[in-house]
Design an enzyme around this catalytic site. Structure first.
Site, short mmCIF file in Angstrom:
data_model
loop_
_atom_site.label_atom_id
_atom_site.label_comp_id
_atom_site.label_asym_id
_atom_site.label_seq_id
_atom_site.Cartn_x
_atom_site.Cartn_y
_atom_site.Cartn_z
N HIS A 139 0.97 -1.19 0.20
CA HIS A 139 0.06 0.15 -0.03
C HIS A 139 0.81 1.11 0.03
O HIS A 139 0.51 2.06 -0.80
CB HIS A 139 -0.81 -0.06 1.30
CG HIS A 139 -1.75 1.34 1.42
ND1 HIS A 139 -1.80 1.74 2.54
CD2 HIS A 139 -2.37 1.71 0.44
CE1 HIS A 139 -2.66 2.91 2.48
NE2 HIS A 139 -3.25 2.91 1.17
N GLU B 70 2.34 1.99 -3.18
CA GLU B 70 1.03 2.44 -4.29
C GLU B 70 1.18 3.84 -4.02
O GLU B 70 0.94 4.59 -4.79
CB GLU B 70 -0.22 1.83 -3.94
CG GLU B 70 -1.47 2.51 -4.45
CD GLU B 70 -2.68 2.94 -3.38
OE1 GLU B 70 -2.78 4.15 -3.33
OE2 GLU B 70 -3.17 1.97 -2.76
N HIS B 71 1.41 4.47 -2.76
CA HIS B 71 1.29 5.94 -2.71
C HIS B 71 2.59 6.58 -3.32
O HIS B 71 2.46 7.62 -3.80
CB HIS B 71 1.47 6.46 -1.19
CG HIS B 71 0.10 6.12 -0.42
ND1 HIS B 71 -0.30 7.17 0.36
CD2 HIS B 71 -0.88 5.23 -0.30
CE1 HIS B 71 -1.39 6.97 0.98
NE2 HIS B 71 -1.80 5.85 0.59
N GLU C 186 5.73 10.71 3.04
CA GLU C 186 4.37 9.70 2.76
C GLU C 186 4.11 8.86 3.70
O GLU C 186 3.07 8.45 3.79
CB GLU C 186 4.70 9.11 1.34
CG GLU C 186 3.35 8.78 0.46
CD GLU C 186 2.36 9.96 0.25
OE1 GLU C 186 1.21 9.68 0.22
OE2 GLU C 186 2.96 11.21 0.26
N GLU D 154 -4.24 8.20 6.65
CA GLU D 154 -5.19 7.23 6.07
C GLU D 154 -5.67 6.16 7.14
O GLU D 154 -6.89 6.09 7.32
CB GLU D 154 -4.59 6.78 4.80
CG GLU D 154 -5.51 5.84 4.24
CD GLU D 154 -5.25 5.25 2.65
OE1 GLU D 154 -6.05 4.86 2.01
OE2 GLU D 154 -4.07 5.56 2.41
#
Length: 969
Positions: free
Chosen positions: A64, A67-68, A138, A145
């Site tokens: 994940h 992906e960011h 990030e 999130e």
């Protein structure tokens, strides 16, 4: 493998005019090309066969996190965030998601900029940079999130189901990642997270595990050349597909035959009955789970839900396949319980198993399968066109799973009747195989375990087959039976000839009772219609009591209609009845063939409305819980709610409604319903595959029922009774601030809505505001989210309240309090000012053209078109040619005019500027909230303490919404 076309016959819908071609590049990347001459937007989606199941042990969330990171920069385009900036400035959007076995990246953009956008996108998979600085920043976004999800019951219960599975199976893992898994723990072990990220990318991302969909208005040959040029550099390390064999839940490891009690965040009770089953993807043409889900989840007479509803034990039931891979799957039945149902859990589970036993005894019915198959086939062949971005994501995900001929259809068409396969899955829904998850606040203090990632309190006990057999024996002896044949399945799918080429809605008829707007379908050529009837009833909203009673009335109507109208829903004819500020509205959308029958039934139910005490108490209980759960909304949603409450005249707070609700009873609603219906005006909109005479007849029928006859139940409104929707007019040069503690003391997130009110609907001002929003959107996201990492939710968007236009920043954060975030928004606007002056003439023209392209984008389907025109009708603006008029205004706009607009309305300190800052403080930032209260108020600032006193003291904009004679075209 050589570059090549593979002439596979791809099954496509009958009405689909698009062209498709499958190619395989020399690096083994499989691609589907889609040519659509009618599209305004182009789109692409890359599905990578690597998901969170591939996370290395001890590095939860790495897939994940990757992906960011791919969004930041690449060797070819090293400027940070330049990809997202390019997409946004050219009218597009971009995003990605990580699932258990795949990660999907996607974007759309205006068609004239597609080639460069595609080139930038391809670099994700060729040479991303993943700088050390961006890596550290990030991680905060991933953590933010996760913070957003910590108090979400769906995330919590999903993780609890994973937690109670085999530790050695990847299903058990925590997939999102957070600060702990991506920074603290790796550092403690001496692990360099960036090196792990690079290693993961190098090791796992390979062209042969990727599937790409490219959607454009060019010819297939041109798209093919483009794709071959941009994507063949993706490295192919010939990785074999990642596979995760074995079941995550087994009886020998004690994960079956369990009853788990869990404590949710929100009020309400839920039962999730879950069985591990053979994945139906292995039999997608036979559709076993679709067949079983259709029957177990049915809501008509004789169904499990019908019985539970009649007994007052449940308010909702869903059945069908849940999370699945090619190796394992779960069949879920999720039941929303009433308080009475919470006390009858054993009976409810017993009833469900009784119904499953009934299915086993009745055998698999061919007529039911055939009926379901016919509904699915009609649904596939007459499906609405959706936006290219959603379409490419659906297909690229399918490409990993299905053979090429079924890439478009997936498992939507169960055509092969095979009773043995359905029976096999049915046999797996057994007491020996079950997992029962039972959620309720009533279990607080009665649990002894805590799920580690989300902190969900739970307890677990074994439940044997003999126990479930006993529950079946003691369950109420109700008449469970299979559904009746579905009379709503459309037989006439012919397209009617519109007698005239009508570009915009026309006012077809007007009386003292109603207005009918009509728009025949001249665009979509589908056998569908859209009907909206807005009942404007002045007695429905003049106090908190009447508002709540009108809401109960609408919900009870839906409740009464359910077992009848459920058949219509299954057959593709949807309806809704909802409470509005001025009464209630009825909406129907779907196949036009049987629509009139459903409409007449709904009207009949309204006229003959009676309050059934047992249903009243169930619906009232449900509405009370809905209001109580308001405090568990995300803080940014709370801030948006307060913003609306401050701005919109005549709106009432949820607290007032919650206060009056417990005291309302059956008699109150019995008296109120005829009172509400005693005066009304009907605003109607009918569109689609319906001829004008038919539309007039429908409205005439409704008028006759309500207003005609010897004892009409309804009379028309007096001119003074027409509702207006008015908005507070903020004072120029003033800053307004409203601060509030978050409603959920456990929530660490704070939120800010920074709203700038600009003007009342006007074509020239509209386009200036829209252009500012387009140009500022990406820099705001980059600065406030990517650089400053204030929070995962960071949005700059336009706002329109009944024609009053403005712009708002919405930011949710755990790291900083709302006052600090507010100061960062102002700092951004100061920084942005210089960017506006530095913009070249070419950049200005490019942004104007991007906005023009966005405005000229055609509606994809009837529902989208109808919502656009209905908004004009309800706002009272009636500018049906809005898009064309705004494009004309845009074409004349100069850069100097945009700068002047910014300087007058948006610039920090501008004399005309009107700002409202709504601040919701989470438990991390309460000290800031309390210190704010004691600070002196800054010049030109008004602190709002009481919303309603403030609202009463403010001037209002005039309403566009007039009375009966108001028609402005």
């Amino acid at each position: 493998m050589a570059v090549g076309r593979e002439d596979v016959e791809i099954l496509k819908p009958r009405i689909d005019k698009r062209e498709y071609r499958r190619i395989v590049l020399r690096n083994s990347l499989q691609v589907l090309l889609i040519s659509d001459l009618d599209t305004d937007k182009c789109a692409a989606s890359m599905n990578v066969g690597v998901g969170s199941f591939c996370d290395p042990d001890g590095l939860e969330g790495l897939a994940h996190f990757l992906e960011h990171m791919l969004f930041y920069a690449s060797e070819k385009y090293p400027l940070e965030d330049s990809y997202s900036k390019y997409i946004t400035e050219h009218g597009g959007s971009t995003n990605a998601f990580t699932a258990s076995e795949m990660t999907n990246y996607y974007f759309d953009v205006n068609s004239d900029c597609f080639e460069e956008a595609l080139d930038r996108f391809a670099q994700f998979f060729i040479k991303p940079l993943m700088s050390a600085d961006a890596t550290m920043r990030e991680i905060k976004a991933v953590d933010s999130e996760n913070q957003k999800n910590l108090l979400s019951d769906s995330w919590r219960m999903n993780q609890l189901q994973k937690h109670l599975s085999l530790e050695s199976h990847p299903y058990h893992k925590f997939s999102t990642g957070n600060w702990d898994t991506l920074d603290v723990r790796p550092k403690a072990k001496g692990v360099d997270i960036r090196q792990e990220l690079l290693k993961f990318y190098e090791d796992k991302y390979s062209a042969n595990l990727m599937h790409l969909v490219v959607y454009s208005k060019e010819s297939l040959d041109k798209i093919q050349c483009l794709v071959e040029d941009k994507f063949q550099e993706i490295r192919n390390s010939d990785r074999s597909r990642f596979q995760f064999p074995g079941q995550p839940c087994t009886s020998e490891h004690l994960q079956l035959q369990i009853l788990v009690r869990a404590v949710p965040i929100k009020q309400g009770h839920k039962l999730r009955i879950v069985w591990p089953i053979t994945p139906s993807i292995l039999h997608y043409k036979e559709g076993p789970c679709r067949y079983l889900g259709h029957l177990i989840g049915h809501e008509g007479e004789g169904s499990v839900f019908y019985v539970l509803k009649k007994l007052g034990w449940a308010t909702g039931l869903f059945a069908g396949e849940g999370e699945w891979t090619s190796e394992f799957s779960f069949f879920n039945v999720v039941i929303d319980l009433t308080d009475a149902g919470q006390d009858r859990m054993q009976d409810i589970v017993g009833l469900l198993f009784k119904y499953i036993q009934l299915l086993q005894q009745s055998g698999v019915c061919k007529w039911i399968f055939d009926e379901l198959s016919a509904v699915c086939e009609t649904g596939f062949h007459y499906q609405d066109k959706i936006s290219p971005i959603d379409y490419v994501v659906n297909i690229s995900s399918n490409m990993q799973i299905y053979p090429p001929k079924d890439w478009l259809v997936g498992s939507l068409l169960p055509l092969d009747f095979n009773p043995a396969i359905i029976q096999k899955i049915l046999n797996e829904l057994s007491p020996e195989n079950v997992r029962i998850f039972w959620e309720s606040k009533k279990f607080e203090g009665l649990t002894d375990k805590v799920e580690p990632w989300y902190g969900t309190a739970y307890s677990i006990e074994k439940v044997s087959s003999s126990t479930i057999q006993a529950w079946m024996s003691s369950a109420p002896n109700e008449n469970l039976h299979l559904p009746a044949p579905n009379v709503f399945i459309p037989k006439d799918l012919s397209i009617k000839n519109a007698q005239e080429e009508v570009k915009f809605p026309v006012l077809l008829r007007k009386s003292s009772y109603s207005k009918l707007w009509y728009k025949p379908d001249t665009v979509f050529s589908t056998p569908k219609a859209y009907v909206k009837i807005d009942f404007n009833c002045p007695h429905a909203g003049n106090s908190p009591e009447t508002e709540v009673l009108a809401d109960l009335f609408a919900q009870l109507l839906v409740d009464y209609l359910n077992e009848y109208a459920y058949y219509a829903r299954v057959a593709g004819l949807l309806y809704g009845i909802s409470h509005t500020d001025s009464g209630f509205e009825v909406t129907l959308v779907g196949y036009n063939h049987k629509l009139k029958i459903l409409l007449e039934t709904i009207i009949d139910k309204i006229v003959k409305f009676e309050v059934k005490p047992d249903r009243f108490s169930v619906i009232k209980e449900m509405v009370i819980k809905d209001y109580q759960n308001f405090k568990f909304q995300q803080p940014y949603q709370q801030a948006m709610y307060y913003c609306s409450l401050i701005l919109k005249d005549q709106t009432r707070s949820w607290v007032e409604r919650l206060d009056v609700l417990p005291h309302l009873n059956v008699e109150d609603l019995t008296k109120f319903a005829p009172m509400m219906l005693s005066q009304a005006f009907l605003e109607c909109y009918i569109a689609g595959n319906i001829e004008r005479e038919e539309a007039e007849t429908m409205v005439q029928h409704v008028e006759d029922v309500f207003f005609k006859g010897p004892n009409p139940i309804c009379r028309p409104l007096f001119p003074s009774q027409f509702l207006t929707n008015r908005v507070v007019k903020l004072e120029r040069g003033m800053n307004y601030c409203y601060s509030k503690e978050g409603l959920n003391p456990s929530d660490e997130n704070s939120a800010l809505v920074h709203y700038i009110q600009v003007h009342q609907d006007d074509f020239i001002l509209n386009v200036k505001l829209q252009l500012f929003a387009l140009v500022a959107k990406q820099p705001a996201f980059h600065e406030l989210r990517s650089v400053e990492q204030l929070g995962y939710i960071t949005v700059l968007m336009q706002r329109n309240d009944s024609g009053i236009c403005g712009v708002q920043f919405i930011i949710q954060s755990t790291v900083k309090g709302p006052a600090h975030i507010d100061s960062r928004v102002e700092a951004f606007l100061k920084m942005f000012e210089s960017k506006l002056y530095e913009m070249t003439n070419d950049e200005f023209k490019s942004n104007v053209n991007a906005l023009i392209d966005m405005k000229l984008e055609k509606h994809k389907n009837l529902r989208e078109e109808s919502r656009f025109y209905w908004r004009e009708i309800t706002d009272g603006t009636l500018k049906f040619d809005r898009r064309e008029a705004e494009v004309a205004a845009l074409k004349k706009l100069t850069q100097q005019e945009l700068i002047e607009f910014f300087n007058e309305n948006v610039k920090v300190g501008a004399t005309r500027k009107k700002t409202l800052s709504v601040q919701v403080h989470g438990n991390q930032h309460l000290a800031e909230y309390h210190s704010q209260k004691s600070e002196a108020v800054k010049p030109n600032t008004i602190q709002i303490d009481d919303i309603f006193s403030f609202r009463r003291s403010q001037p209002l904009y005039g309403s566009f919404r007039g009375g009966i004679g108001h028609v402005k075209l």
